[in-house]
Design a protein around this motif. Structure first.
Motif, mmCIF file in Angstrom:
data_model
loop_
_atom_site.group_PDB
_atom_site.id
_atom_site.type_symbol
_atom_site.label_atom_id
_atom_site.label_comp_id
_atom_site.label_asym_id
_atom_site.label_seq_id
_atom_site.Cartn_x
_atom_site.Cartn_y
_atom_site.Cartn_z
ATOM 1 N N PRO A 120 -1.063 -2.051 -6.906
ATOM 2 C CA PRO A 120 -0.212 -0.917 -7.269
ATOM 3 C C PRO A 120 1.260 -1.163 -6.960
ATOM 4 O O PRO A 120 1.591 -1.797 -5.954
ATOM 5 C CB PRO A 120 -0.770 0.227 -6.421
ATOM 6 N N SER A 121 2.120 -0.654 -7.834
ATOM 7 C CA SER A 121 3.557 -0.818 -7.627
ATOM 8 C C SER A 121 4.053 -0.045 -6.417
ATOM 9 O O SER A 121 5.100 -0.378 -5.848
ATOM 10 C CB SER A 121 4.315 -0.369 -8.885
ATOM 11 N N ASP A 122 3.309 0.990 -6.006
ATOM 12 C CA ASP A 122 3.699 1.790 -4.840
ATOM 13 C C ASP A 122 2.825 1.475 -3.626
ATOM 14 O O ASP A 122 2.641 2.317 -2.739
ATOM 15 C CB ASP A 122 3.615 3.282 -5.168
ATOM 16 N N ALA A 123 2.284 0.260 -3.573
ATOM 17 C CA ALA A 123 1.422 -0.136 -2.454
ATOM 18 C C ALA A 123 2.181 -0.034 -1.139
ATOM 19 O O ALA A 123 3.386 -0.318 -1.080
ATOM 20 C CB ALA A 123 0.913 -1.561 -2.654
ATOM 21 N N PRO A 124 1.498 0.357 -0.055
ATOM 22 C CA PRO A 124 2.170 0.479 1.238
ATOM 23 C C PRO A 124 2.527 -0.856 1.880
ATOM 24 O O PRO A 124 3.251 -0.895 2.877
ATOM 25 C CB PRO A 124 1.145 1.237 2.087
ATOM 26 N N THR A 126 2.576 -5.482 0.988
ATOM 27 C CA THR A 126 2.326 -6.608 0.085
ATOM 28 C C THR A 126 1.924 -7.822 0.908
ATOM 29 O O THR A 126 2.584 -8.155 1.901
ATOM 30 C CB THR A 126 3.579 -6.942 -0.737
ATOM 31 N N ALA A 188 9.748 -6.547 -1.649
ATOM 32 C CA ALA A 188 8.866 -5.686 -0.857
ATOM 33 C C ALA A 188 9.410 -5.543 0.553
ATOM 34 O O ALA A 188 9.921 -6.503 1.142
ATOM 35 C CB ALA A 188 7.458 -6.268 -0.824
ATOM 36 N N THR A 326 -0.074 -0.938 7.361
ATOM 37 C CA THR A 326 -0.028 0.481 6.978
ATOM 38 C C THR A 326 -0.288 1.447 8.132
ATOM 39 O O THR A 326 -0.031 2.648 7.984
ATOM 40 C CB THR A 326 -1.073 0.773 5.881
#
Length: 330
Positions: A120-124, A126, A188, A326
């Protein structure tokens, strides 16, 4: 080494990479010599390309292409003239597979690296997956899947002298500079590293010298190398990847984390298999002990890359990275 001995030595690595064990047996049982390894694995990979062309759904086509990428990569493990071509075919098959299966996946390349950013582009967070001596981004697809399933974004890369870049580049001792350029390109804010085999050294070194790394794990990574004790096959592989025997000798001299381990500020998980005994390679217990926030996981029956012990480490590693990046256990 006979083809039977070579196939046995690569057994858990190949099955750990995700190829069917029964098919692996069928392919390797037919080898008359180690020289036949590459052509046989290329032939098998191309068979999956044909299946992809005739697939009745895009999902099936993509899955066949992922399997082709695995076989093409494994074709590079034995030296033969078409090995660079096999690495290119592995790269192309993975690219085609992700185009079909994950339209949001993005190819990211820069000086000394290339790979695929997935998730996902909004991943918490990378995670950058770093390959080793003769591995590549196509080898660790199941690890990538485990991290993606936890909601993270993942960048599986080839660096200098690795994967599709092996034909045009050579190993560099300052791999942290490559990781820094990767982080710049990804944009990121929360970065983890997972390094496998020699990639474990690269990841630990980068974690010590690149302050933007906030989580790190190594699998079968060397703490130190002693060139004089390394087996001849390792010398040969390293010479091909480093640009000659003298360059390989010099590169191996740099592989020593004694001074760098205390500088790793990020939480670190070190995974070793007790059956992974290679002359000239010091395993990771010292790395975990010297790092300020190091944890050591030793699997008694695990071999190199622990393809024979995946339940003993893969979920734990995935949870370690997720929790560290996270603050949760997704």
């Amino acid at each position: 080494m006979s083809p039977t001995e070579f196939a046995a030595a690569q057994w858990t690595r190949a099955t750990g990479a995700g190829v069917d064990p029964h098919e692996y047996r069928r392919v390797t049982d037919g080898l008359a010599s180690v020289a036949d390894w590459g052509p046989a694995f290329l032939h098998t990979g191309r068979g999956y390309l044909q299946r992809a062309e005739g697939a009745e759904s895009s999902r099936s086509a993509g899955e066949y292409l992922l399997m082709a990428a695995r076989w093409f990569h494994l074709a590079t493990l034995a030296p033969y003239p078409e090995a660079p071509r096999a690495a290119v075919e592995a790269d192309h098959a993975l690219s085609r597979a992700l185009t079909v299966l994950e339209p949001g996946a993005r190819r990211v390349s820069g000086e000394g690296f290339t790979g695929w950013l997935r998730g996902p582009s909004d991943a918490p967070g990378t995670v950058v997956v770093v390959p080793g001596l003769d591995s590549a981004k196509e080898e660790f697809l199941d690890l990538v899947s485990a991290l993606l399933a936890r909601g993270l974004a993942v960048f599986a890369m080839d660096g200098p002298g690795q994967g599709v870049l092996a034909a045009t580049t050579t190993f560099v001792p300052d791999y942290e500079r490559v990781v820094g350029r990767v982080i710049d390109a990804l944009g990121a804010a929360c970065i983890g590293l997972v390094g496998l085999s020699l990639g474990g050294y690269f990841a630990a070194r980068a974690a010590a010298l690149e302050p933007r790394v906030t989580a790190v794990a190594t699998v079968s990574g060397p703490f130190r190398l002693d060139w004089e004790e390394l087996p001849p096959p390792v010398h040969e592989i390293m010479a091909r990847r480093a640009g000659g025997i003298d360059a390989a000798h010099e590169f191996a001299r740099h592989v020593d984390l004694t001074a760098l381990a205390p500088r790793i500020a990020a939480p670190l998980l070190v995974v070793d298999g007790d059956q992974d005994v290679i002359p000239g390679v010091t395993n990771g217990e010292s790395l975990a002990r010297l790092a300020p926030h190091g944890t050591y996981l030793s699997v008694p029956h695990g071999d190199h890359l622990l393809g024979n012990a995946r339940p003993n480490w893969l979920p734990h590693l995935s949870d370690h990275i997720t929790h560290t990046l996270t603050g949760t256990s997704a």
